[in-house]
Design a protein around this motif. Structure first.
Motif, short mmCIF file in Angstrom:
data_model
loop_
_atom_site.label_atom_id
_atom_site.label_comp_id
_atom_site.label_asym_id
_atom_site.label_seq_id
_atom_site.Cartn_x
_atom_site.Cartn_y
_atom_site.Cartn_z
N HIS A 162 0.85 -1.20 0.00
CA HIS A 162 0.00 0.00 0.00
C HIS A 162 0.88 1.24 0.00
O HIS A 162 1.89 1.30 0.72
N ARG A 204 -20.92 -1.20 2.89
CA ARG A 204 -20.24 -2.17 2.03
C ARG A 204 -21.17 -3.29 1.56
O ARG A 204 -21.61 -4.12 2.33
N GLN A 230 -8.35 1.17 1.24
CA GLN A 230 -8.56 0.06 0.31
C GLN A 230 -7.50 -0.04 -0.77
O GLN A 230 -7.45 -1.01 -1.52
N SER A 265 -17.92 -0.42 -5.31
CA SER A 265 -16.75 -1.20 -5.73
C SER A 265 -16.17 -0.73 -7.06
O SER A 265 -15.45 -1.47 -7.73
N ASP A 309 -5.60 -7.15 -2.93
CA ASP A 309 -6.89 -7.81 -3.14
C ASP A 309 -7.14 -8.91 -2.11
O ASP A 309 -8.25 -9.03 -1.58
N GLN A 363 -8.12 -7.25 1.04
CA GLN A 363 -9.49 -6.78 0.99
C GLN A 363 -10.48 -7.92 1.22
O GLN A 363 -11.49 -7.77 1.90
N GLY A 421 -13.93 -4.60 -3.58
CA GLY A 421 -14.34 -3.91 -2.36
C GLY A 421 -15.49 -4.57 -1.64
O GLY A 421 -15.38 -4.96 -0.47
#
Length: 783
Positions: free
Chosen positions: A26, A359, A492, A532, A662, A665, A731
């Motif tokens: 990140h 979400r 994210q 997303s 990913d 997430q 997401g």
């Protein structure tokens, strides 16, 4: 992350040079760890900064008869107190329907509704003063539950209805029929960073608002309307959020507006930071749903008719309840073909917080119902639920007739058959099922449960015009690159992925690309970072901008070195042209001297989307993301305690832009979804006060709730849709994976009577809910 997941990630390095598809860290990871990442509350305060707090209603539904604010004004440090009469423009922050006042004009509609603003010299002084108001109310009847709202025909928007075929006739032809009901609770977003806005007056009636928000453009509009100014007078900026999960899509508007109103009136900077209790009392959550369903099916478990009525707790205003309900309707099918259906959805107007995005945005609430129903069908027929699921799957892409959704969209990217078969094999599902049955036969108190659940999740905004994005890319003369886009970073990794896309397009290393704060004065008219779509939309826009610069540089390189533009390659920090390799910074410097434009804007609009809200039909989604998970639990039938023992999950991220991000997430979404369905219980008392408004009374999952064996992998796939580098969104869809946890608990509960009866398990499946379900099964077994 366990050793299997780590091993999976080490295998994801592409063969050719690339900056997409790699497991980069990140972009702010080091700053996060060191505590150096700047959030809104960390911005150095300008001289003269004041602090605001909100005065809140203590009644769920009442008229304000009188309000004495003099005790508030007399408190130490208080500079000003403002009510709705002090708002120069529009007293509204509703994102769709204008039914959501910034400050109550006299009618309060839930406990916690803001009535006035206190501005003081310190945060603590403002909070203390806000409690001193003397308010006299005339109480009115309050509606608190979805069922009560339905019975009173109290809705924030008209009810929705989607029908295909003739459900009634299909029921009459069905061999078996079942009826039932289900309650699924809401969920608090519980972002680590609470709601906050910092408004700084600028010259000429300007206002710069630093805000923790997923939707800077909407904040710009709300503030402009509240101050009765033009949008160009307002700049909204967000460098990053400490989590959001939908709670900062529309509901950050109240905080931005109150800070800006206070700053405009005092002509001094004002910060409004919500303490956790106030945040949870004021803001909306995931919608809880109540379902009544009727299903027809055959001896093999294939569904022949489906009828469902869903009622959500919308709260006192519309907010985003209508699109949430729409998405629930569109995701009721999940991975299953439903030929004859009758689906109704109602958004119950209640005297509680106005519920909002979370979400999954209604998708989880729609899909959990059909998964609960399939689980019930399997138990009624004495079948393994996996086999019932498989027979009801949408047909393969070349199988006409069973590949069109109830809203009319043809599915052309279905991989659920292959994905589930791979997961069944890798998780040893069949063998574990036999082992669990053997364990339960000899264990009278501890019972194990197992479930495999699939996911199909549509990607795009319900509202077509939101599916657009813009970006700016600047190349500097030293070869470094700055990118600005309309998406917002909430942990994210959108900035990381967008930077990867730009670096890949220009053939340079990721460390040469930096993302700047999202700012409405740089990229205008942006959509929310939601649904997303953040990496999909903004990645494409940034790619478009970078491609324009790349083309200019390629044309310039050909002028210098000859060759053809289409043969120029950008890779590994060099431009390869006509047999020569020129370092990227060197060519950029020469291009600048030759007056070649080294910056560009980019834009992207998702093609092929359309939706008719009247008929509830169309092509609302660009593509679908798929996944499946297997969960194994053990339940103590005497106490209702349970433990998650093992999780195996496969998720379809397409051609992943960043496998490490990913997988992270997916892990986070799984745990968050598990919390929604098991521990995170919202409870209002009889007067309408939310009693679970702090970490002491509201239980999110902790590290100890995660399984020791947590095997998350990405399914090898490539998006058939022309998404950014053929990747897929990550997401929201994985939040549906922990349906398997909830249904594994239900499986364990049903084992107390040898799976002969369906446990009436509600969500969240708290220990109390588990004991109630077990008791119900035992009573049925005893006749």
């Amino acid at each position: 992350m366990n050793s299997k997941t780590e091993a999976f990630l080490t295998q994801q390095v592409p063969m050719a040079w690339a900056e997409v598809g790699k497991s980069h860290k990140h972009e702010s990871a080091v700053l996060h760890v060191l505590g150096e990442a700047t959030y809104t509350d960390d911005i150095p305060e300008a001289q003269g900064t004041l602090h605001a707090a909100l005065g809140l209603s203590s009644k769920a539904h009442a008229n304000i008869l009188s309000m004495d604010l003099e005790p508030v004004r007399r408190m130490p440090g208080v500079v000003a107190v403002y009510t709705h009469k002090d708002i120069p423009g529009t007293n509204d922050c509703g994102p769709i329907i204008h039914d959501d006042p910034i400050l109550s004009p006299g009618l309060v509609q839930y406990i916690g509704q803001p009535i006035f603003i206190v501005v003081a010299k310190s945060h603590e002084q403002a909070r203390r003063a806000a409690r001193k108001a003397v308010i006299e109310y005339e109480e009115l009847p309050a509606i608190l539950t979805p069922q009560a709202a339905r019975d009173a025909q109290s809705f924030v928007v008209p009810p929705m209805h989607l029908a295909r075929g003739d459900a009634q006739a299909a029921f009459e032809r069905s061999k078996h029929r079942l009826k039932g009901e289900l309650q699924v609770g809401g969920q608090e977003q519980f972002y680590l960073e609470g709601q906050i806005a910092y408004a700084v007056p600028k010259e000429g009636d300007g206002m710069h608002v630093y805000c923790s928000t997923q939707h800077p453009t909407e904040m710009q509009h709300v503030v402009a309307h509240a101050l009765h100014r033009h949008s160009h007078d307002i700049v909204v900026e967000c460098r990053r959020m400490g989590g959001a999960f939908g709670g900062k899509e529309s509901q950050s508007a109240l905080w931005a507006a109150c800070a800006a109103i206070s700053a405009a009136r005092t002509k001094r900077p004002v910060k409004l930071r919500a303490d956790r209790d106030d945040d949870m009392m004021v803001t909306g959550k995931r919608h809880c749903f109540y379902y009544e369903y009727e299903i027809g099916y055959g001896d093999d478990g294939r569904i022949s008719a489906a009828k469902v009525q869903m009622v959500s707790r919308a709260g006192f205003s519309a907010d985003l309840s209508a699109p949430v309900a729409t998405r629930a309707v569109c995701h009721f099918d999940n991975t299953y073909y439903l030929g004859d259906v009758d689906i109704r959805a109602m958004c119950g107007k209640t005297n509680t917080q106005s519920n909002t995005a979370f979400r999954g945005f209604g998708g989880p609430q729609g899909a959990i119902a059909i998964e609960y129903i399939v689980d019930e069908i399997a138990r009624n027929l004495g079948m393994d639920a996996l086999d019932v699921r498989k027979i009801n799957f949408y047909g393969r892409n070349d199988e006409e007739g069973r590949n069109v959704t109830q809203y009319g969209q043809k599915i052309v990217d279905n991989v659920i058959h292959e994905l589930v078969e791979q997961l069944v094999s890798e998780s040893d599902y069949r063998k574990r099922r036999d082992e669990i049955n053997a364990f339960n036969a000899t264990s009278p108190v501890l019972k194990r449960g197992l479930a495999l659940t699939p996911v199909k999740f549509g990607i795009a905004f319900n509202v077509t015009h939101f599916n657009q994005a813009g970006a700016l890319v600047h190349v500097y003369t030293d070869g470094s690159v700055l990118v600005n886009h309309g998406g917002t970073e909430m942990g994210q990794g959108i900035n990381t992925k967008v930077c990867q896309v730009v670096a890949h397009e220009l053939g340079i290393s990721l460390d040469l690309v930096r993302a700047s704060a999202t700012n409405t004065s740089k990229v205008a008219n942006t959509s929310a970072t939601a649904a997303s779509t953040g990496a999909d939309l903004n990645g494409k826009a940034a790619q478009d901008a970078a491609h324009t610069i790349r083309k200019r540089l390629a044309e310039f390189a050909v002028k210098l070195h000859g060759g053809a533009v289409e043969d120029v390659r950008f890779e590994a920090g060099q431009i390869v042209v006509n047999g020569s390799a020129v370092p990227f910074p060197e060519l950029v410097q020469k291009a600048y001297m030759a007056r070649v434009q080294l910056w560009s804007d980019g834009f992207y609009a998702t093609p092929g989307l359309h939706w008719d809200p009247k008929t509830m039909s169309g092509n609302p989604f660009s593509y679908y993301a798929y996944g499946a998970s297997v969960s194994e639990v053990v339940v103590d039938t005497l106490t209702g305690e349970w433990k998650l023992l093992k999780v195996n999950a496969l998720y379809d991220a397409g051609q992943s832009l960043n496998p490490a991000i990913d997988v992270g997430q997916v892990e986070g979404a799984f745990v968050q979804g598990m919390g929604w369905l098991t521990t995170e219980e919202l409870w209002w008392n009889a007067s309408g006060k939310l009693m679970t408004h702090a970490p002491s009374t509201y239980k999110i999952p902790g590290v100890s709730d995660c399984p020791e064996n947590f095997d998350i992998r990405l399914f090898k796939n490539r998006n058939v849709t022309d998404s950014i580098h053929r990747s897929k969104a990550v997401g929201e869809p994985p939040l549906l994976l922990p349906f398997s946890v909830f249904l594994a608990i239900r499986d364990a509960c049903s084992s107390v009577a040898n799976h002969k009866f369906n446990p009436p398990l509600r969500a969240p499946a708290t220990s109390e809910a588990i004991l109630n379900a077990i008791s119900a099964v035992q009573e049925l077994a005893q006749g």
